[in-house]
Design an enzyme around this catalytic site. Structure first.
Site, PDB file in Angstrom:
ATOM      1  N   THR A 253       0.832  -1.205   0.000  1.00 56.45           N
ATOM      2  CA  THR A 253       0.000   0.000   0.000  1.00 56.45           C
ATOM      3  C   THR A 253       0.864   1.253   0.000  1.00 56.45           C
ATOM      4  O   THR A 253       0.573   2.225  -0.702  1.00 56.45           O
ATOM      5  CB  THR A 253      -0.950   0.005   1.205  1.00 56.45           C
TER       6      THR A 253
ATOM      7  N   CYS B 216      -8.523  -6.523   2.857  1.00 53.64           N
ATOM      8  CA  CYS B 216      -8.629  -5.110   3.190  1.00 53.64           C
ATOM      9  C   CYS B 216     -10.074  -4.623   3.218  1.00 53.64           C
ATOM     10  O   CYS B 216     -10.370  -3.566   3.739  1.00 53.64           O
ATOM     11  CB  CYS B 216      -7.834  -4.271   2.195  1.00 53.64           C
TER      12      CYS B 216
ATOM     13  N   SER C 193       4.291  -7.310  -1.545  1.00 51.16           N
ATOM     14  CA  SER C 193       4.283  -7.287  -0.090  1.00 51.16           C
ATOM     15  C   SER C 193       4.824  -8.596   0.453  1.00 51.16           C
ATOM     16  O   SER C 193       4.523  -9.669  -0.087  1.00 51.16           O
ATOM     17  CB  SER C 193       2.848  -7.063   0.412  1.00 51.16           C
ATOM     18  N   ALA C 194       5.595  -8.525   1.531  1.00 48.88           N
ATOM     19  CA  ALA C 194       6.256  -9.716   2.067  1.00 48.88           C
ATOM     20  C   ALA C 194       5.287 -10.735   2.635  1.00 48.88           C
ATOM     21  O   ALA C 194       5.458 -11.945   2.464  1.00 48.88           O
ATOM     22  CB  ALA C 194       7.252  -9.297   3.152  1.00 48.88           C
TER      23      ALA C 194
ATOM     24  N   THR D   9      14.896   5.207   8.277  1.00 46.75           N
ATOM     25  CA  THR D   9      15.785   4.080   8.544  1.00 46.75           C
ATOM     26  C   THR D   9      15.117   2.776   8.131  1.00 46.75           C
ATOM     27  O   THR D   9      13.965   2.517   8.472  1.00 46.75           O
ATOM     28  CB  THR D   9      16.153   4.021  10.038  1.00 46.75           C
TER      29      THR D   9
END
Length: 340
Positions: free
Chosen positions: A71, A283, A152-153, A190
């Protein structure tokens, strides 16, 4: 009560290899932007994962931009894009009549239907949502014709909260997040070293499973499930079965509907019986509304409201789907008795 997980398109269980990579990354103290030894170790973990993701997606490592998920990666469309009607809500949120980018899903999360990539681009650039495709069907960004891609993982056994934007080498885009200039200036902040390490490991395992033919077996199990459902309810509508005449559909996905029996009612009934399934994409499945995707495909409102999705994984067994089909058929008979 034992549980049977049949909702891989919403999120896949964390792979042991991904968990191990994350535990190892937790021991790294440094910031990837620091130049000392600890920082270099963190940077090395990120770059190792970048190479793993690139190999699994079929792109160059320098084309991989790590993000907080698909997203977030889709924010590359924030200026407006022409979006395919069946695309995921993450893309559809940026739909505009005019846009530089045409955005579409390669494989639909609700139905599993695989889309034809247009030979002639409707817009200057093409973005593919390959979130459901990577690791399940052959795909290489390099030969896809796309300029951008998102994934997406957690859809392929990695951790939640990390993903990637793939940007064709030489293409200039505005930063997704402004700040310190990390990720080659395309996404500041980061890097999530722990999540990224798990992402890389998951992509590598998923690709190996694809090459080993694991998903071909899953397709056979899915087909047996649909045969059982059809035997119990001959009037069931199987969305996407006809796609075998075209690009096909994902090997693990079955979307079927019985007009008049609401999808969310079926989901709750199966949950009580010990099975995790979905109505629509994850979603939107918590919202009581018809499927926008099925309506875009031409199905009427009663059908769009009654569809459920059963999505399998490499570890799903024939016993799992036989028990599901038996429980679902029993629930269907109860529904018929109530409405008779």
């Amino acid at each position: 009560m034992s549980r049977t997980y049949l909702d891989y398109n919403a999120t896949a269980p964390l792979l042991p290899e991904a968990g191990a990579a994350m535990l190892q990354a937790m021991e790294i103290a440094g910031n990837p932007s620091s130049v000392h030894a600890e920082g270099r170790a963190a940077k090395a973990a990120v770059e190792r994962a970048r190479a793993q993701v690139a190999a699994g997606v079929g792109c160059k490592p320098q084309e991989v931009v790590f993000t907080g998920g698909a997203t977030e990666a889709a924010q590359v469309l924030a200026g407006g894009a022409v979006v395919d009607p069946t695309a995921h809500d993450a893309l559809w949120a940026h739909n505009a009549p005019e846009g530089r980018i045409y955005a579409m899903g390669l494989a639909n999360s609700e139905t599993g239907v695989i889309s034809e990539v247009p030979q002639e681009r409707p817009c200057e650039l093409l973005l593919l949502d390959v979130t459901q495709a990577v690791g399940r069907i052959p795909f290489a960004f390099g030969w896809s014709g796309a300029d951008l891609a998102i994934l997406s993982a957690h859809k392929l056994g990695g951790p939640k909260g990390v993903g990637a934007l793939i940007v064709r080498e030489g293409l200039d885009i505005a930063p997704l997040l402004k700040g310190g200039g990390q990720e080659m200036g395309r996404r500041s902040g980061t890097e999530n070293v722990i999540g990224i390490a798990g992402f890389g490991a998951a992509v590598e395992v998923a690709q190996k499973r694809l090459e080993a033919g694991d998903w071909a077996r899953v397709a056979q199990v899915r087909d047996k499930l649909e045969a059982m459902v059809e035997e119990a309810a001959p009037e069931a509508i199987f969305v996407g079965q006809e796609a075998s005449d075209g690009p096909g559909r994902l090997p693990n996905t079955s979307c079927f509907a019985l007009p008049g029996w609401k999808g969310e009612t079926q989901v709750m009934s199966m949950d009580l019986a010990g099975f995790a399934i979905s109505a629509g994409s994850a979603c939107s499945s918590g919202k009581v509304k018809e499927s926008r995707v099925l309506r875009a495909m031409g199905f009427d409102e009663p059908t769009a409201r009654s569809a459920i999705r059963v999505s399998l994984g490499p570890d799903t067994t024939e016993e799992d789907i036989a028990r599901f089909a038996k429980s679902w058929a029993a629930a269907y008979r109860k529904h018929q008795a109530r409405v008779a």
